[in-house]
Design a protein around this motif. Sequence first.
Motif, PDB file in Angstrom:
ATOM      1  N   LEU A  62      32.672  31.719  44.687  1.00 42.50           N
ATOM      2  CA  LEU A  62      32.478  32.265  46.028  1.00 42.50           C
ATOM      3  C   LEU A  62      33.453  33.410  46.282  1.00 42.50           C
ATOM      4  O   LEU A  62      34.638  33.304  45.992  1.00 42.50           O
ATOM      5  CB  LEU A  62      32.708  31.157  47.059  1.00 42.50           C
ATOM      6  CG  LEU A  62      32.347  31.466  48.494  1.00 42.50           C
ATOM      7  CD1 LEU A  62      30.832  31.638  48.629  1.00 42.50           C
ATOM      8  CD2 LEU A  62      32.817  30.344  49.398  1.00 42.50           C
ATOM      9  N   ARG A  63      32.924  34.489  46.811  1.00 38.85           N
ATOM     10  CA  ARG A  63      33.744  35.641  47.192  1.00 38.85           C
ATOM     11  C   ARG A  63      33.584  35.863  48.682  1.00 38.85           C
ATOM     12  O   ARG A  63      32.580  35.488  49.275  1.00 38.85           O
ATOM     13  CB  ARG A  63      33.318  36.889  46.429  1.00 38.85           C
ATOM     14  CG  ARG A  63      33.709  36.814  44.955  1.00 38.85           C
ATOM     15  CD  ARG A  63      33.307  38.111  44.261  1.00 38.85           C
ATOM     16  NE  ARG A  63      33.862  38.188  42.924  1.00 38.85           N
ATOM     17  CZ  ARG A  63      34.929  38.895  42.585  1.00 38.85           C
ATOM     18  NH1 ARG A  63      35.592  39.577  43.493  1.00 38.85           N
ATOM     19  NH2 ARG A  63      35.338  38.936  41.347  1.00 38.85           N
ATOM     20  N   ASP A  70      38.493  38.215  48.067  1.00 45.00           N
ATOM     21  CA  ASP A  70      38.906  36.881  48.475  1.00 45.00           C
ATOM     22  C   ASP A  70      38.096  35.898  47.633  1.00 45.00           C
ATOM     23  O   ASP A  70      36.865  35.961  47.609  1.00 45.00           O
ATOM     24  CB  ASP A  70      38.654  36.656  49.968  1.00 45.00           C
ATOM     25  CG  ASP A  70      39.541  37.539  50.832  1.00 45.00           C
ATOM     26  OD1 ASP A  70      40.537  38.080  50.325  1.00 45.00           O
ATOM     27  OD2 ASP A  70      39.223  37.693  52.025  1.00 45.00           O
ATOM     28  N   ILE A  71      38.803  34.988  46.955  1.00 50.88           N
ATOM     29  CA  ILE A  71      38.186  34.184  45.908  1.00 50.88           C
ATOM     30  C   ILE A  71      38.240  32.685  46.199  1.00 50.88           C
ATOM     31  O   ILE A  71      39.285  32.150  46.551  1.00 50.88           O
ATOM     32  CB  ILE A  71      38.918  34.438  44.557  1.00 50.88           C
ATOM     33  CG1 ILE A  71      38.898  35.918  44.193  1.00 50.88           C
ATOM     34  CG2 ILE A  71      38.357  33.581  43.436  1.00 50.88           C
ATOM     35  CD1 ILE A  71      37.530  36.489  43.970  1.00 50.88           C
ATOM     36  N   GLY A  72      37.109  32.017  46.002  1.00 52.08           N
ATOM     37  CA  GLY A  72      37.041  30.570  45.935  1.00 52.08           C
ATOM     38  C   GLY A  72      37.167  29.814  47.240  1.00 52.08           C
ATOM     39  O   GLY A  72      37.069  30.360  48.327  1.00 52.08           O
ATOM     40  N   ASP A  94      39.171  29.581  38.680  1.00 51.45           N
ATOM     41  CA  ASP A  94      39.052  28.177  38.317  1.00 51.45           C
ATOM     42  C   ASP A  94      39.282  27.331  39.567  1.00 51.45           C
ATOM     43  O   ASP A  94      40.249  27.541  40.306  1.00 51.45           O
ATOM     44  CB  ASP A  94      40.093  27.825  37.247  1.00 51.45           C
ATOM     45  CG  ASP A  94      40.052  26.363  36.877  1.00 51.45           C
ATOM     46  OD1 ASP A  94      39.252  26.006  35.989  1.00 51.45           O
ATOM     47  OD2 ASP A  94      40.819  25.581  37.477  1.00 51.45           O
ATOM     48  N   GLU A  95      38.414  26.361  39.808  1.00 48.55           N
ATOM     49  CA  GLU A  95      38.465  25.586  41.047  1.00 48.55           C
ATOM     50  C   GLU A  95      39.796  24.853  41.238  1.00 48.55           C
ATOM     51  O   GLU A  95      40.409  24.925  42.303  1.00 48.55           O
ATOM     52  CB  GLU A  95      37.308  24.592  41.072  1.00 48.55           C
ATOM     53  CG  GLU A  95      37.125  23.893  42.392  1.00 48.55           C
ATOM     54  CD  GLU A  95      35.836  23.087  42.441  1.00 48.55           C
ATOM     55  OE1 GLU A  95      35.498  22.645  43.548  1.00 48.55           O
ATOM     56  OE2 GLU A  95      35.178  22.901  41.398  1.00 48.55           O
ATOM     57  N   LYS A  96      40.255  24.139  40.231  1.00 48.81           N
ATOM     58  CA  LYS A  96      41.511  23.398  40.353  1.00 48.81           C
ATOM     59  C   LYS A  96      42.705  24.341  40.484  1.00 48.81           C
ATOM     60  O   LYS A  96      43.641  24.071  41.224  1.00 48.81           O
ATOM     61  CB  LYS A  96      41.711  22.476  39.155  1.00 48.81           C
ATOM     62  CG  LYS A  96      40.843  21.253  39.193  1.00 48.81           C
ATOM     63  CD  LYS A  96      41.161  20.330  38.046  1.00 48.81           C
ATOM     64  CE  LYS A  96      40.315  19.080  38.116  1.00 48.81           C
ATOM     65  NZ  LYS A  96      40.618  18.165  37.008  1.00 48.81           N
ATOM     66  N   GLU A  97      42.681  25.428  39.744  1.00 44.91           N
ATOM     67  CA  GLU A  97      43.800  26.365  39.790  1.00 44.91           C
ATOM     68  C   GLU A  97      43.830  27.130  41.110  1.00 44.91           C
ATOM     69  O   GLU A  97      44.897  27.472  41.610  1.00 44.91           O
ATOM     70  CB  GLU A  97      43.768  27.284  38.575  1.00 44.91           C
ATOM     71  CG  GLU A  97      44.003  26.498  37.294  1.00 44.91           C
ATOM     72  CD  GLU A  97      44.189  27.350  36.067  1.00 44.91           C
ATOM     73  OE1 GLU A  97      44.664  28.500  36.200  1.00 44.91           O
ATOM     74  OE2 GLU A  97      43.887  26.875  34.971  1.00 44.91           O
TER      75      GLU A  97
END
Length: 122
Positions: A62-63, A70-72, A94-97
């Motif tokens: 997602l941006r 803007d990320i995630g 990366d979702e977790k990061e």
Amino acid sequence: LSALLVVGFIVAEGVMLFAPKVTEAEPVRVVEVIDETVPPVLKRIAECESSDKHFAENGEVLRGKKDPNDIGRYQISITHYGAKAMQMGYNLFDEKENEAFALWILENEGTGPWFKTKKCWV
């Protein structure tokens, strides 16, 4: 394996191993984030920033609508934080990061970076 850094040594299961001394200036990278460790305010921020989604309907990360940098889930600005995240070894795509770096931002800068959605998450 649990470890504790003690003045340049790692104590792991009763064995002292030499390790380089870590200074306060060095960032600590934490990737494994368990949802329960995310503070409630950060959960509300994610809901306001991205409807708590890391991926768009097309499967891509997602941006931001107004700013595609803007990320995630936490809509972390790669313009503002990209170099720092990379220096610390985080991949914001990366979702977790992304979540781990959002925790770092919260711990080091507070909620200020998400001021544009403050009315939503307060």
